[in-house]
Design a protein around this motif. Structure first.
Motif, mmCIF file in Angstrom:
data_model
loop_
_atom_site.group_PDB
_atom_site.id
_atom_site.type_symbol
_atom_site.label_atom_id
_atom_site.label_comp_id
_atom_site.label_asym_id
_atom_site.label_seq_id
_atom_site.Cartn_x
_atom_site.Cartn_y
_atom_site.Cartn_z
ATOM 1 N N ILE A 76 0.839 -1.201 0.000
ATOM 2 C CA ILE A 76 0.000 0.000 0.000
ATOM 3 C C ILE A 76 0.871 1.246 0.000
ATOM 4 O O ILE A 76 2.063 1.192 0.312
ATOM 5 C CB ILE A 76 -0.925 0.045 1.237
ATOM 6 C CG1 ILE A 76 -0.068 0.025 2.527
ATOM 7 C CG2 ILE A 76 -1.917 -1.089 1.229
ATOM 8 C CD1 ILE A 76 -0.849 0.269 3.797
ATOM 9 N N ARG A 77 0.248 2.364 -0.335
ATOM 10 C CA ARG A 77 0.884 3.656 -0.094
ATOM 11 C C ARG A 77 0.417 4.102 1.277
ATOM 12 O O ARG A 77 -0.639 4.712 1.425
ATOM 13 C CB ARG A 77 0.500 4.648 -1.186
ATOM 14 C CG ARG A 77 1.050 4.272 -2.549
ATOM 15 C CD ARG A 77 0.886 5.370 -3.575
ATOM 16 N NE ARG A 77 1.440 4.959 -4.866
ATOM 17 C CZ ARG A 77 2.714 5.057 -5.200
ATOM 18 N NH1 ARG A 77 3.581 5.576 -4.332
ATOM 19 N NH2 ARG A 77 3.150 4.651 -6.380
ATOM 20 N N GLY A 78 1.198 3.745 2.277
ATOM 21 C CA GLY A 78 0.795 3.997 3.655
ATOM 22 C C GLY A 78 1.886 3.622 4.624
ATOM 23 O O GLY A 78 3.063 3.561 4.272
ATOM 24 N N VAL A 88 -2.491 -0.010 10.799
ATOM 25 C CA VAL A 88 -1.993 0.034 9.423
ATOM 26 C C VAL A 88 -2.977 0.852 8.604
ATOM 27 O O VAL A 88 -4.189 0.630 8.649
ATOM 28 C CB VAL A 88 -1.847 -1.384 8.838
ATOM 29 C CG1 VAL A 88 -1.427 -1.329 7.373
ATOM 30 C CG2 VAL A 88 -0.827 -2.186 9.648
ATOM 31 N N TYR A 89 -2.449 1.802 7.847
ATOM 32 C CA TYR A 89 -3.312 2.754 7.151
ATOM 33 C C TYR A 89 -2.708 3.169 5.810
ATOM 34 O O TYR A 89 -1.501 3.045 5.575
ATOM 35 C CB TYR A 89 -3.507 4.004 8.014
ATOM 36 C CG TYR A 89 -2.220 4.699 8.378
ATOM 37 C CD1 TYR A 89 -1.677 5.700 7.580
ATOM 38 C CD2 TYR A 89 -1.508 4.328 9.523
ATOM 39 C CE1 TYR A 89 -0.486 6.323 7.908
ATOM 40 C CE2 TYR A 89 -0.312 4.937 9.858
ATOM 41 C CZ TYR A 89 0.195 5.936 9.053
ATOM 42 O OH TYR A 89 1.395 6.538 9.373
ATOM 43 N N GLU A 90 -3.569 3.681 4.938
ATOM 44 C CA GLU A 90 -3.142 4.271 3.672
ATOM 45 C C GLU A 90 -3.151 5.790 3.794
ATOM 46 O O GLU A 90 -4.061 6.360 4.410
ATOM 47 C CB GLU A 90 -4.077 3.837 2.547
ATOM 48 C CG GLU A 90 -3.999 2.353 2.236
ATOM 49 C CD GLU A 90 -4.929 1.945 1.122
ATOM 50 O OE1 GLU A 90 -4.417 1.537 0.052
ATOM 51 O OE2 GLU A 90 -6.152 2.044 1.301
ATOM 52 N N ASP A 91 -2.128 6.441 3.207
ATOM 53 C CA ASP A 91 -2.061 7.897 3.264
ATOM 54 C C ASP A 91 -1.582 8.522 1.953
ATOM 55 O O ASP A 91 -1.308 9.725 1.888
ATOM 56 C CB ASP A 91 -1.168 8.356 4.422
ATOM 57 C CG ASP A 91 0.274 7.885 4.277
ATOM 58 O OD1 ASP A 91 0.593 7.245 3.248
ATOM 59 O OD2 ASP A 91 1.085 8.145 5.186
ATOM 60 N N GLY A 92 -1.463 7.698 0.908
ATOM 61 C CA GLY A 92 -1.052 8.214 -0.386
ATOM 62 C C GLY A 92 0.424 8.501 -0.508
ATOM 63 O O GLY A 92 0.863 9.120 -1.488
ATOM 64 N N SER A 93 1.224 8.063 0.447
ATOM 65 C CA SER A 93 2.659 8.361 0.428
ATOM 66 C C SER A 93 3.427 7.269 -0.303
ATOM 67 O O SER A 93 2.953 6.709 -1.279
ATOM 68 C CB SER A 93 3.172 8.527 1.863
ATOM 69 O OG SER A 93 3.001 7.316 2.589
ATOM 70 N N THR A 94 4.592 6.936 0.194
ATOM 71 C CA THR A 94 5.470 5.963 -0.441
ATOM 72 C C THR A 94 4.841 4.570 -0.472
ATOM 73 O O THR A 94 4.197 4.153 0.495
ATOM 74 C CB THR A 94 6.804 5.900 0.318
ATOM 75 O OG1 THR A 94 7.377 7.203 0.369
ATOM 76 C CG2 THR A 94 7.777 4.945 -0.360
ATOM 77 N N LEU A 95 5.037 3.867 -1.570
ATOM 78 C CA LEU A 95 4.563 2.493 -1.670
ATOM 79 C C LEU A 95 5.367 1.610 -0.722
ATOM 80 O O LEU A 95 6.594 1.582 -0.771
ATOM 81 C CB LEU A 95 4.701 1.988 -3.106
ATOM 82 C CG LEU A 95 4.205 0.555 -3.357
ATOM 83 C CD1 LEU A 95 2.708 0.454 -3.112
ATOM 84 C CD2 LEU A 95 4.552 0.116 -4.781
ATOM 85 N N ARG A 96 4.661 0.910 0.155
ATOM 86 C CA ARG A 96 5.319 0.050 1.143
ATOM 87 C C ARG A 96 4.657 -1.324 1.177
ATOM 88 O O ARG A 96 3.463 -1.455 0.929
ATOM 89 C CB ARG A 96 5.253 0.675 2.542
ATOM 90 C CG ARG A 96 6.114 1.903 2.743
ATOM 91 C CD ARG A 96 6.067 2.364 4.196
ATOM 92 N NE ARG A 96 7.002 3.434 4.464
ATOM 93 C CZ ARG A 96 6.714 4.720 4.347
ATOM 94 N NH1 ARG A 96 5.494 5.096 3.965
ATOM 95 N NH2 ARG A 96 7.626 5.637 4.606
ATOM 96 N N ASN A 97 5.471 -2.300 1.510
ATOM 97 C CA ASN A 97 4.971 -3.636 1.802
ATOM 98 C C ASN A 97 4.986 -3.790 3.314
ATOM 99 O O ASN A 97 6.050 -3.785 3.933
ATOM 100 C CB ASN A 97 5.844 -4.702 1.139
ATOM 101 C CG ASN A 97 5.332 -6.111 1.388
ATOM 102 O OD1 ASN A 97 5.624 -6.692 2.432
ATOM 103 N ND2 ASN A 97 4.588 -6.645 0.446
ATOM 104 N N ILE A 98 3.802 -3.894 3.925
ATOM 105 C CA ILE A 98 3.699 -3.953 5.388
ATOM 106 C C ILE A 98 3.215 -5.335 5.793
ATOM 107 O O ILE A 98 2.137 -5.775 5.393
ATOM 108 C CB ILE A 98 2.748 -2.866 5.917
ATOM 109 C CG1 ILE A 98 3.289 -1.484 5.540
ATOM 110 C CG2 ILE A 98 2.582 -2.985 7.431
ATOM 111 C CD1 ILE A 98 2.386 -0.342 5.930
ATOM 112 N N SER A 99 4.016 -6.006 6.593
ATOM 113 C CA SER A 99 3.693 -7.353 7.059
ATOM 114 C C SER A 99 3.671 -7.356 8.579
ATOM 115 O O SER A 99 4.610 -6.872 9.216
ATOM 116 C CB SER A 99 4.731 -8.368 6.557
ATOM 117 O OG SER A 99 4.815 -8.357 5.141
ATOM 118 N N THR A 100 2.611 -7.888 9.157
ATOM 119 C CA THR A 100 2.532 -8.008 10.611
ATOM 120 C C THR A 100 2.466 -9.487 10.981
ATOM 121 O O THR A 100 1.798 -10.282 10.319
ATOM 122 C CB THR A 100 1.303 -7.274 11.182
ATOM 123 O OG1 THR A 100 0.119 -7.769 10.555
ATOM 124 C CG2 THR A 100 1.414 -5.775 10.944
#
Length: 376
Positions: A81-83, A247-259
């Motif tokens: 996501i971008r978040g 975990v949220y989207e904010d339109g910023s850098t594309l990130r892969n977030i794994s919990t």
């Protein structure tokens, strides 16, 4: 190892003309016998029970009562996501000497503790807060998920039951607490220590919706979250705390977030855990963070945490990673009540481990890392 499970207030269908509310206690004896004692509530008055003369235990019932013990860390959710992700939390313990923050540099086994109860609410036996701050214009629809975690140390002879499984939350727009219960499959314990986990996504979304939308658009959501009644009565060498991951989207850098979540004990040993399934960029800077929530971290005792890079080299995060601290890259987080630097055996920490970190670990095209925990 003797684990004693406990459960209460479960509705079980009894083979007669109606359903009853049944309480049951279970105990696994040292000889391996599982004892189950039943009581049936027969009226609306408290403590009016009938004895159970005959019980048929259906297939699978005993399985639901099994001690969970430790649990391997597994991937909970993964999003590209971008978040970003925010991790907040606090201890629920204070030094009994003055009911104040414990002295910096003092281990929790050298502190006699009492509960911190900061909410001026007589219905709670402990309560602390932390501020959840999100970027401007992050609305409720941008929240992917929010999870609440809590840990505590009870008494050695405890029967783990509803007290440990239950917790309370109060957001900025609530006038009273909302009771919550741990997801059964994610409630774990070992000896006198335990951990609970529950989903609070809807609660966070609702509080964002109930907040001033103009301020959210300009400054972002920036509110205190109160957590109460984390059961951790052991006042010598004890700890108790909670943490929230959003975990949220904010339109910023594309990130892969794994919990990931799990429950592992490390004492005078080395254990390894593989984290897989994430993905880093193939080229350029890797902006990577490692976040952790842990209990029973002593300030003066040496421990070591390593992660492997893309070439499987073990690289240490630093010395004494579990040191009773709530920080971001070593800076104490003060947006808490109380904001003690010594959190009495609790660590809620965020480390920069990307290619631009002081200690770079996670690199390009990396999809896994092995965490090694060494504790003395």
């Amino acid at each position: 190892l003797l684990l004693v499970p406990f459960a209460t207030l479960q509705t079980i269908s009894i083979e007669d003309t109606e359903d009853h509310v049944v309480t049951y206690n279970t105990q696994l004896t040292s000889s391996g016998t599982l004892k189950i004692d039943f009581r049936i509530l027969v009226s609306d008055a408290p403590n009016e029970y009938a004895q159970v003369a005959y019980v048929t235990i259906r297939e699978g019932f005993v399985e639901t009562l099994r001690p969970e013990g430790e649990r391997e860390f597994t991937l909970y959710k993964q999003n590209s996501i971008r978040g970003n992700i925010q991790l907040i939390g606090n201890s629920v313990k204070l030094d009994a000497n003055g009911v104040q923050c414990a002295a910096n540099g003092t281990n929790n086994n050298s502190i006699t503790t009492v509960y911190a109860d900061r909410d001026n609410d007589t219905t709670t036996f402990n309560s602390t807060s932390a501020t959840l701050k999100l970027p401007p214009d992050v609305k409720s629809d941008d929240i992917l998920y929010a999870m609440l975690y809590w840990q505590g140390r009870t008494n050695a002879d405890v029967n783990f039951g509803e007290t440990e499984r239950n917790i309370k939350i109060k957001t900025s727009n609530q006038t009273s607490y909302t009771p919550l219960r741990s997801i059964d499959s994610k409630f774990n314990w070992l000896n006198e220590d335990y951990q609970g986990i529950t989903d609070i996504t809807d609660i966070i979304k609702t509080d964002i919706d109930d907040s001033n939308q103009t301020l959210i658009e300009i400054n972002g959501y920036n509110q205190n979250i109160w957590i109460a009644d984390v059961h951790s009565p052991d006042n010598s060498n004890g700890f108790g705390a909670w943490a929230i991951a959003v975990v949220y989207e904010d339109g910023s850098t594309l990130r892969n977030i794994s919990t990931y979540d799990g429950y592992k004990s490390v004492h005078n040993e080395t254990i390894t855990t593989d984290l897989t399934g994430f993905l880093t960029p193939t080229t350029g800077v890797v902006d990577s963070d490692f976040l952790v929530f842990a209990g029973e971290g002593d300030i003066t005792l040496t421990d070591n945490v390593t992660l492997t890079d893309v070439n499987d080299n073990e690289i240490a995060l630093g010395n004494n990673i579990f040191k009773s601290s709530v920080d971001i890259d070593g800076t104490n987080v003060t947006s808490r009540n109380p904001f003690c630097q010594n959190t009495i055996g609790v660590d809620i920490r965020r480390f920069n481990v990307g290619t631009n970190a002081n200690i770079p670990i996670i690199g390009n095209s990396q999809t896994s890392t092995t965490i090694k925990l060494v504790s003395t």
